[in-house]
Design an enzyme around this catalytic site. Structure first.
Site, short mmCIF file in Angstrom:
data_model
loop_
_atom_site.label_atom_id
_atom_site.label_comp_id
_atom_site.label_asym_id
_atom_site.label_seq_id
_atom_site.Cartn_x
_atom_site.Cartn_y
_atom_site.Cartn_z
CE LYS A 1 0.96 14.59 -14.36
NZ LYS A 1 0.73 15.20 -15.70
CG HIS B 1 3.07 16.48 -23.09
ND1 HIS B 1 3.81 17.63 -23.07
CD2 HIS B 1 3.87 15.52 -22.53
CE1 HIS B 1 5.00 17.39 -22.51
NE2 HIS B 1 5.04 16.11 -22.18
CE LYS C 1 6.81 17.93 -13.33
NZ LYS C 1 7.03 16.74 -14.14
CD GLU D 1 8.65 16.78 -21.80
OE1 GLU D 1 8.13 17.79 -21.29
OE2 GLU D 1 8.01 15.74 -22.06
CG ASN E 1 -0.26 17.90 -19.48
OD1 ASN E 1 0.70 17.24 -19.10
ND2 ASN E 1 -1.40 17.94 -18.81
NE ARG F 1 -4.21 -1.83 1.68
CZ ARG F 1 -4.27 -2.93 2.40
NH1 ARG F 1 -3.44 -3.10 3.40
NH2 ARG F 1 -5.17 -3.83 2.13
#
Ligand code: GLY
Length: 373
Positions: free
Chosen positions: A148, A257, A236, A190, A254, A126
């Site tokens: 992410k 993207h 970021k 990026e 994004n 978990r």
């Protein structure tokens, strides 16, 4: 390691806050950074065959110096590794090794390893802690930061995953020395993305100094790469600290993207177009669409294209795509809401914004014009 070359940033997320350490030679000190976070001196390195053959001895040596016991899991390199079957294999191995909830794993590789190992960490018992040691420019400027994680499936890329923040990110620019230049250039897309989103000054600096990205002098290229990683991670961190779960602001990241993923999907995620290369073309399409809808000028679209060309990124002339097929891929994207795609558009370099409600006929016009089919 001279401390002058090492930069430290904090991603401020309350009790999930963590440091991002950037510089030359950071990897050789990974053991000492990690030791401060471990409850017992034991860890598991998850990496791929390519990274293992060139970078692993440095990481292993740094753990041995600190008397940290470790086991290493080496997975096949490449996008297909971000799969259910590799996830199952990985979790099985962690269980077999009897890794405990208070232990920590190391994701050591590019975006594929970071995403897969991070996702495994998010669901093993978990959820256990992990640290990111990204070894590609793309992972250093983007995917290793922000939490992410996930895998691909027959339904598309990254549709299955979790937000799970690492406890630490270590970016060593010396790891980039073993990459082919095309990989570094692809990752660069990026980094310049952050300039296109909200930092015109950063864009001017990059446009003037892009020749340093693959400069023949090691010191010059390492300094340039450290600078762009630092700027990108700071940008970021600022956005993620305000909107960790991508409710609004984070969606700006994004840029390029939605189109880029469609191009990659149409080419079967093959080596014909690397992820960063697809994002660069996607960004050019986003600027073309912004121009078509009257938000930005032709000058901006031309500047973006010219900069990508200077960096050595791919040109739309090299490809021919069916607009309808691309639209089909875009409609499977997870960024759909109420059947509408939210696009990242631009009012000029450094002025990105979110916009839903673009007519699909406009998308088709732009895609046909862009790829001159
Ligand atoms: N790569 C975009 C994000 O992390 O939100």
């Amino acid at each position: 390691m001279s401390l002058d070359n090492i930069h430290k940033l904090k991603l401020d997320l309350g009790d999930k806050a963590y440091d991002i350490i950037i510089g030359s030679g950071v990897l050789d000190h990974a053991g000492s950074y990690l030791k401060q976070l471990l409850k017992r001196p034991r860890t598991v390195i998850i990496t791929d065959e390519n990274v293992a053959s060139v970078q692993l001895p440095r990481l292993e040596a740094s753990l041995k110096v600190e008397n940290i016991e470790f086991e290493t899991l080496i997975l096949p390199a490449g996008e297909p590794t971000k799969s259910f079957s590799q996830l199952e294999y990985l979790l099985g191995k962690l269980l077999e090794m009897r890794l405990e909830r208070s232990d920590m794993i190391i994701a050591f590789g590019g975006g594929v390893i970071g995403d897969l190992a991070g996702f495994a960490a998010s669901i093993y018992l978990r959820g256990i802690d992990f640290i990111q040691i990204p070894t590609t420019l793309l992972a250093q400027v983007d995917s290793s930061v922000g939490g992410k994680t996930g895998i691909n499936s027959s339904w598309g890329k990254n549709l299955i995953g979790a937000f799970h923040q690492p406890r630490l990110v270590l970016c060593d620019v010396l790891c980039l020395e073993t990459l082919e230049p095309r990989h570094v250039i692809s990752g660069y897309a990026e980094a310049v993305k952050y300039a296109f989103i909200n930092d015109r000054e950063f864009f001017n600096d990059l446009d003037q100094n892009i020749g340093d990205l693959n400069h023949i002098d090691l010191k010059v290229r390492c300094a340039f790469r450290s600078k762009i990683i630092l700027k990108s991670c700071a940008a970021k961190a600022n956005i993620v600290s305000q909107d960790e779960k991508e409710k609004n602001l984070r969606a700006l990241l994004n840029l390029g993207h939605t189109f880029g993923h469609a191009l990659e999907a149409e080419l079967g995620y093959s080596d014909r177009l690397y992820h960063g290369e697809a994002v660069a073309l996607g960004t050019e399409i986003a600027f073309a669409l912004s121009q078509h809808l009257g938000f930005s000028s032709e000058k901006d679209s031309l500047l973006v294209k010219a900069h990508h060309q200077k960096a050595g990124l791919r040109s739309a002339n090299e490809f021919s795509f069916d607009a309808q097929k691309l639209i089909h891929h875009m409609q499977r994207d997870k960024k759909m809401s109420d059947g509408q795609i939210t696009f990242v558009l631009s009012r000029g370099i450094g002025k990105a914004f979110l916009y839903s409600g673009v007519d699909m006929s406009d998308i088709e016009t732009i895609l046909n014009r862009f790829f001159k089919i």
